[in-house]
Design an enzyme around this catalytic site. Structure first.
Site, PDB file in Angstrom:
ATOM      1  N   LYS A  38     -48.518  78.680  33.802  1.00 18.30           N
ATOM      2  CA  LYS A  38     -48.367  80.082  33.390  1.00 18.30           C
ATOM      3  C   LYS A  38     -47.698  80.056  32.023  1.00 18.30           C
ATOM      4  O   LYS A  38     -46.473  80.195  31.904  1.00 18.30           O
ATOM      5  CB  LYS A  38     -47.507  80.836  34.413  1.00 18.30           C
ATOM      6  CG  LYS A  38     -47.290  82.315  34.109  1.00 18.30           C
ATOM      7  CD  LYS A  38     -48.463  83.174  34.515  1.00 18.30           C
ATOM      8  CE  LYS A  38     -48.154  84.659  34.323  1.00 18.30           C
ATOM      9  NZ  LYS A  38     -49.278  85.521  34.715  1.00 18.30           N
ATOM     10  N   ALA A 118     -52.056  86.378  31.350  1.00 17.38           N
ATOM     11  CA  ALA A 118     -51.155  87.518  31.557  1.00 17.38           C
ATOM     12  C   ALA A 118     -51.959  88.787  31.307  1.00 17.38           C
ATOM     13  O   ALA A 118     -52.680  88.876  30.309  1.00 17.38           O
ATOM     14  CB  ALA A 118     -49.960  87.439  30.611  1.00 17.38           C
ATOM     15  N   ASP A 177     -58.434  92.019  47.641  1.00 13.82           N
ATOM     16  CA  ASP A 177     -58.205  93.349  48.210  1.00 13.82           C
ATOM     17  C   ASP A 177     -56.743  93.733  48.001  1.00 13.82           C
ATOM     18  O   ASP A 177     -55.870  93.340  48.770  1.00 13.82           O
ATOM     19  CB  ASP A 177     -58.562  93.363  49.697  1.00 13.82           C
ATOM     20  CG  ASP A 177     -60.035  93.081  49.940  1.00 13.82           C
ATOM     21  OD1 ASP A 177     -60.834  93.276  49.005  1.00 13.82           O
ATOM     22  OD2 ASP A 177     -60.388  92.651  51.055  1.00 13.82           O
TER      23      ASP A 177
END
Length: 228
Positions: A38, A118, A177
């Protein structure tokens, strides 16, 4: 040869991290040495170990190859806003070369490296650089996370088109979902299957408020990635 992928989403808050953790789990189950990356994260909190981002920590937990936090998340910002805004405010520019060096370091150790972006595809990292620019430079295959809700079809089509125009392969997509399925859920999925020019890797069901803690790898089939 290291398998490398970039995870983007149709928007912010569509479950990129949930899907990324699922991908890491599924790849680990296939026997890969996995690591999640990340490179840029905002919306972080101060801890006894320093500033930490919950998404980056989730990737760290779900990587099979242990890594220090700094290797997982080189740019961490506290304010939950666009990275180019908070980095300018703090006088800490986001350098694409730093992102690439971090990726090289992980690629040298793992054989399955997943980079999570991001926000959405074109999230700005500076006045002149977007996340899409960096992904294009790195030539990373892209996996799209679609948060299934009203409006997601348009967002998915726009993102898929942008990835194609960047000359990058869209190797798969994940239906996430992010709310309890509505009356038109099945029709949304059928339409997404038709309009996204990539294989569906799986659907992650609505899991409530802490889905990044769940064993979500079971919902994915990575065989399309293995064949690519």
């Amino acid at each position: 040869m290291t398998k490398r992928y970039f995870v983007t989403g149709t928007d912010t808050e569509v479950g990129k991290t949930v899907a990324s953790c699922a991908l890491l789990q599924a790849a680990t189950q296939l026997g890969y040495q996995t690591v999640g990356y990340k490179p840029v994260a905002s919306g972080s909190e101060m801890t006894t170990d320093g500033l930490r981002n919950s998404d980056a920590l989730a990737l760290q937990r779900n990587s099979s190859l242990p890594q220090p936090y700094s290797a997982i998340n080189p740019y961490t910002f506290a304010e939950p806003t666009s990275p180019h805004i908070v980095s300018a405010d703090e006088g800490r520019a986001i350098d694409a070369a730093v992102l690439s060096r971090g990726l090289r370091t992980l690629e040298a150790q793992a054989d399955w490296v997943l980079t999570e972006g991001a926000g959405g595809w074109f999230t700005p990292l500076s006045a002149t650089l977007t996340f899409a620019d960096w992904v294009q430079t790195e030539q990373l295959p892209v996996i799209l996370v679609v948060g299934v809700k009203l409006g997601c079809i348009n967002h998915a089509m726009l993102t898929a088109l942008a990835v194609e125009q960047a000359g990058l392969p869209l190797v798969g997509w994940i239906a996430n979902d992010i709310q309890p399925p509505g009356a038109r859920h099945g029709e949304y999925l059928a339409t997404l299957r038709r309009v996204i020019p990539a294989p569906l890797l799986g659907e992650i069901p609505w899991l409530g408020v802490s889905p990044s803690q769940a064993a979500t790898g079971q919902y994915l089939d990575l065989s399309p990635l293995e064949r690519a």
